[in-house]
Every structure is written in structure tokens, then in C-alpha cells.
Write a protein that holds these residues in place. Structure first.
Motif, PDB file in Angstrom:
ATOM      1  N   VAL A  54       0.824  -1.203   0.000  1.00  0.00           N
ATOM      2  CA  VAL A  54       0.000   0.000   0.000  1.00  0.00           C
ATOM      3  C   VAL A  54       0.864   1.262   0.000  1.00  0.00           C
ATOM      4  N   VAL A  55       2.077   1.192   0.525  1.00  0.00           N
ATOM      5  CA  VAL A  55       2.980   2.355   0.469  1.00  0.00           C
ATOM      6  C   VAL A  55       3.248   2.730  -0.986  1.00  0.00           C
ATOM      7  N   GLU A  56       3.543   1.746  -1.799  1.00  0.00           N
ATOM      8  CA  GLU A  56       3.788   2.027  -3.223  1.00  0.00           C
ATOM      9  C   GLU A  56       2.526   2.547  -3.898  1.00  0.00           C
ATOM     10  N   ARG A  57       1.376   1.995  -3.537  1.00  0.00           N
ATOM     11  CA  ARG A  57       0.118   2.413  -4.159  1.00  0.00           C
ATOM     12  C   ARG A  57      -0.240   3.843  -3.773  1.00  0.00           C
ATOM     13  N   PHE A  58      -0.125   4.207  -2.486  1.00  0.00           N
ATOM     14  CA  PHE A  58      -0.489   5.585  -2.153  1.00  0.00           C
ATOM     15  C   PHE A  58       0.517   6.560  -2.728  1.00  0.00           C
ATOM     16  N   ALA A  59       1.787   6.160  -2.834  1.00  0.00           N
ATOM     17  CA  ALA A  59       2.783   7.030  -3.468  1.00  0.00           C
ATOM     18  C   ALA A  59       2.441   7.228  -4.945  1.00  0.00           C
ATOM     19  N   LEU A 116       9.544  -0.059   6.904  1.00  0.00           N
ATOM     20  CA  LEU A 116       8.620   0.903   6.304  1.00  0.00           C
ATOM     21  C   LEU A 116       9.290   2.255   6.112  1.00  0.00           C
ATOM     22  N   ARG A 117      10.084   2.641   7.084  1.00  0.00           N
ATOM     23  CA  ARG A 117      10.783   3.922   7.026  1.00  0.00           C
ATOM     24  C   ARG A 117      11.645   4.007   5.769  1.00  0.00           C
ATOM     25  N   GLU A 118      12.367   2.929   5.479  1.00  0.00           N
ATOM     26  CA  GLU A 118      13.222   2.913   4.289  1.00  0.00           C
ATOM     27  C   GLU A 118      12.386   3.059   3.020  1.00  0.00           C
ATOM     28  N   GLN A 119      11.275   2.366   2.984  1.00  0.00           N
ATOM     29  CA  GLN A 119      10.397   2.427   1.822  1.00  0.00           C
ATOM     30  C   GLN A 119       9.815   3.840   1.663  1.00  0.00           C
ATOM     31  N   LEU A 120       9.400   4.450   2.753  1.00  0.00           N
ATOM     32  CA  LEU A 120       8.863   5.808   2.697  1.00  0.00           C
ATOM     33  C   LEU A 120       9.933   6.815   2.277  1.00  0.00           C
ATOM     34  N   LEU A 121      11.153   6.622   2.754  1.00  0.00           N
ATOM     35  CA  LEU A 121      12.239   7.508   2.337  1.00  0.00           C
ATOM     36  C   LEU A 121      12.480   7.411   0.842  1.00  0.00           C
ATOM     37  N   ALA A 122      12.402   6.208   0.298  1.00  0.00           N
ATOM     38  CA  ALA A 122      12.616   6.020  -1.138  1.00  0.00           C
ATOM     39  C   ALA A 122      11.511   6.690  -1.956  1.00  0.00           C
ATOM     40  N   THR A 123      10.252   6.495  -1.561  1.00  0.00           N
ATOM     41  CA  THR A 123       9.164   7.123  -2.309  1.00  0.00           C
ATOM     42  C   THR A 123       9.193   8.642  -2.113  1.00  0.00           C
ATOM     43  N   ALA A 125      11.848  10.483  -1.646  1.00  0.00           N
ATOM     44  CA  ALA A 125      12.984  11.054  -2.380  1.00  0.00           C
ATOM     45  C   ALA A 125      12.572  11.463  -3.782  1.00  0.00           C
ATOM     46  N   ARG A 126      11.696  10.674  -4.396  1.00  0.00           N
ATOM     47  CA  ARG A 126      11.222  11.016  -5.745  1.00  0.00           C
ATOM     48  C   ARG A 126      10.405  12.307  -5.711  1.00  0.00           C
ATOM     49  N   VAL A 127       9.563  12.451  -4.704  1.00  0.00           N
ATOM     50  CA  VAL A 127       8.751  13.662  -4.572  1.00  0.00           C
ATOM     51  C   VAL A 127       9.653  14.864  -4.277  1.00  0.00           C
ATOM     52  N   ASN A 128      10.629  14.672  -3.406  1.00  0.00           N
ATOM     53  CA  ASN A 128      11.536  15.770  -3.054  1.00  0.00           C
ATOM     54  C   ASN A 128      12.322  16.268  -4.258  1.00  0.00           C
ATOM     55  N   ALA A 129      12.774  15.361  -5.110  1.00  0.00           N
ATOM     56  CA  ALA A 129      13.529  15.756  -6.310  1.00  0.00           C
ATOM     57  C   ALA A 129      12.639  16.600  -7.224  1.00  0.00           C
ATOM     58  N   TRP A 130      11.429  16.182  -7.355  1.00  0.00           N
ATOM     59  CA  TRP A 130      10.488  16.900  -8.200  1.00  0.00           C
ATOM     60  C   TRP A 130      10.175  18.281  -7.614  1.00  0.00           C
ATOM     61  N   PHE A 131       9.992  18.367  -6.284  1.00  0.00           N
ATOM     62  CA  PHE A 131       9.688  19.635  -5.629  1.00  0.00           C
ATOM     63  C   PHE A 131      10.869  20.603  -5.755  1.00  0.00           C
ATOM     64  N   ARG A 132      12.101  20.097  -5.678  1.00  0.00           N
ATOM     65  CA  ARG A 132      13.279  20.959  -5.856  1.00  0.00           C
ATOM     66  C   ARG A 132      13.287  21.600  -7.243  1.00  0.00           C
ATOM     67  N   THR A 133      12.820  20.872  -8.245  1.00  0.00           N
ATOM     68  CA  THR A 133      12.732  21.437  -9.600  1.00  0.00           C
ATOM     69  C   THR A 133      11.773  22.615  -9.608  1.00  0.00           C
ATOM     70  N   TRP A 134      10.634  22.459  -8.944  1.00  0.00           N
ATOM     71  CA  TRP A 134       9.685  23.565  -8.851  1.00  0.00           C
ATOM     72  C   TRP A 134      10.286  24.738  -8.093  1.00  0.00           C
ATOM     73  N   LEU A 135      11.025  24.463  -7.037  1.00  0.00           N
ATOM     74  CA  LEU A 135      11.643  25.547  -6.265  1.00  0.00           C
ATOM     75  C   LEU A 135      12.622  26.345  -7.126  1.00  0.00           C
ATOM     76  N   ARG A 136      13.440  25.637  -7.888  1.00  0.00           N
ATOM     77  CA  ARG A 136      14.384  26.325  -8.786  1.00  0.00           C
ATOM     78  C   ARG A 136      13.626  27.216  -9.770  1.00  0.00           C
ATOM     79  N   ALA A 137      12.578  26.649 -10.373  1.00  0.00           N
ATOM     80  CA  ALA A 137      11.786  27.407 -11.350  1.00  0.00           C
ATOM     81  C   ALA A 137      11.128  28.625 -10.709  1.00  0.00           C
TER      82      ALA A 137
END
Length: 191
Positions: A54-59, A116-123, A125-137
Motif C-alpha cells: 500500500v505504500v507504493e500504491r499511495f505514493a 517501512l521507514r526505508e520504503q517511505l524515504l525512497a518514495t 525522495a522522488r517527490v523531493n527531487a520533483w519539488f526541488r525542480t519547482w523551487l528552482r523554477a
């Protein structure tokens, strides 16, 4: 396109988001999905396997929500970024409330389940990378600094609204003030 597995995971999100992590059982998911008893355990033998899936699904669903917003907006100023964050706040606390509650319940569960913590950190990280792109823009001179400040404030604001809903919830002034205080253009950082 959703399949039986996704349908079961969406029902799991509904159970967790609607009744909390303690209510999560294979039988509760079967009932929420409208399937015969044993359907969930056929695909997910243990509660742990169900939670991990479900972690992967909600992500995936949250990413789809963000992408829907991203298709209509690429914030190029702090004000536009605030607008997008306000819109996302209303989505997370309104139509996607159950999904958001599920994420928060699993975040709390990760405090006692390191896997679970490791799995949440991995999912995450993808959101954080994307948000950093928006911040730069939007003009951030230091997205690595600004991202956690804004995201953590935003997360807390949503959590508070989910836990103690305000009849006239308006996250706009808070989000605008936070974004304007945090995002400093490159010329300000250099001086």
C-alpha cells in the motif's frame, strides 16, 4: 488502469484512511473492496506485505495527483508556487482526504517499523527531487534548504487540518507568508 491488486490496495487505503492502521485486517479490506473473504490474503499473505504494497500504491496515487496539478501549472515565481501549494493543500484535505490520512497513519507506523521507514524515504525522495525542480523554477537560490522548510511546514499544516478541521480552513495566508519568507532569489543570497 486499475486491476484487482490495485482495487485491493485502494480498499486498503480506504480502511487505513477511514479507520486507522489498527483497523487494518485482511477481512476489513475484503469487505471494503466488496470481495469474498480471503481475497486479500490470496495476494498479500501477511499484514506486513499488505502495508508494504500500500505504500507504493499511495505514493503512485499521490504522484498522479501532483502530476495532474503540474500539467496545469509550472510555478515560476514564489507567488505561483504558493498558489500551487494552496491548491494541493485543498486537494489533500478535501477530495483526497482519505489518501492523505492513510499516508500519515503509515508515517506514524514507520516509527516502529524501520523497514517501512526505508520504503517511505525512497518514495519521498522522488517527490523531493520533483519539488526541488519547482523551487528552482520559482526562483529559489537554495532548493536543498528551502525544500524541507516549505515541505515540513506544508505537511504540518495539512496534518493539523486533518486532525482538527477548521470550518473556514484557508491555508492561503500561511502558505504565502512561508513561501515568501523562505524563497530568496539568487541576488539576495549573494549579497
Amino acid at each position: 488502469m486499475p486491476n484487482r491488486r490495485d482495487d485491493l490496495l485502494d480498499a486498503t487505503i480506504d480502511v487505513i484512511g477511514g479507520s486507522g492502521i489498527r483497523a487494518l485486517t485482511h477481512r476489513a479490506v475484503d469487505a471494503a473492496a466488496g470481495l469474498p473473504a480471503g481475497s486479500t490474503s490470496n495476494l498479500f499473505r501477511t499484514r506486513e506485505a499488505l502495508i508494504n504494497a500500500v505504500v507504493e500504491r499511495f505514493a503512485e496515487r499521490e504522484r498522479a495527483n501532483w502530476e495532474e496539478i503540474a500539467l496545469t501549472a509550472l510555478p515560476t515565481t514564489p507567488s505561483e508556487l504558493a498558489d500551487v501549494m494552496i491548491r494541493a493543500t485543498h486537494t489533500a484535505t478535501g477530495p483526497q482526504r482519505t489518501l492523505t490520512l492513510c499516508r500519515y497513519a503509515i508515517l506514524v507506523e514507520s516509527a516502529i517499523q524501520p523497514a517501512l521507514r526505508e520504503q517511505l524515504l525512497a518514495t519521498g525522495a522522488r517527490v523531493n527531487a520533483w519539488f526541488r525542480t519547482w523551487l528552482r523554477a520559482a526562483g529559489s537560490a537554495d532548493p536543498d534548504r528551502d525544500g524541507p522548510l516549505l515541505a515540513n511546514h506544508w505537511t504540518g499544516l495539512i496534518l493539523h487540518e486533518l486532525a482538527i478541521p477548521a470550518p473556514a480552513f484557508d491555508p492561503g495566508p500561511q502558505i504565502r507568508a512561508m513561501v515568501e519568507a523562505v524563497i530568496r532569489p539568487a541576488q539576495e543570497v549573494a549579497s
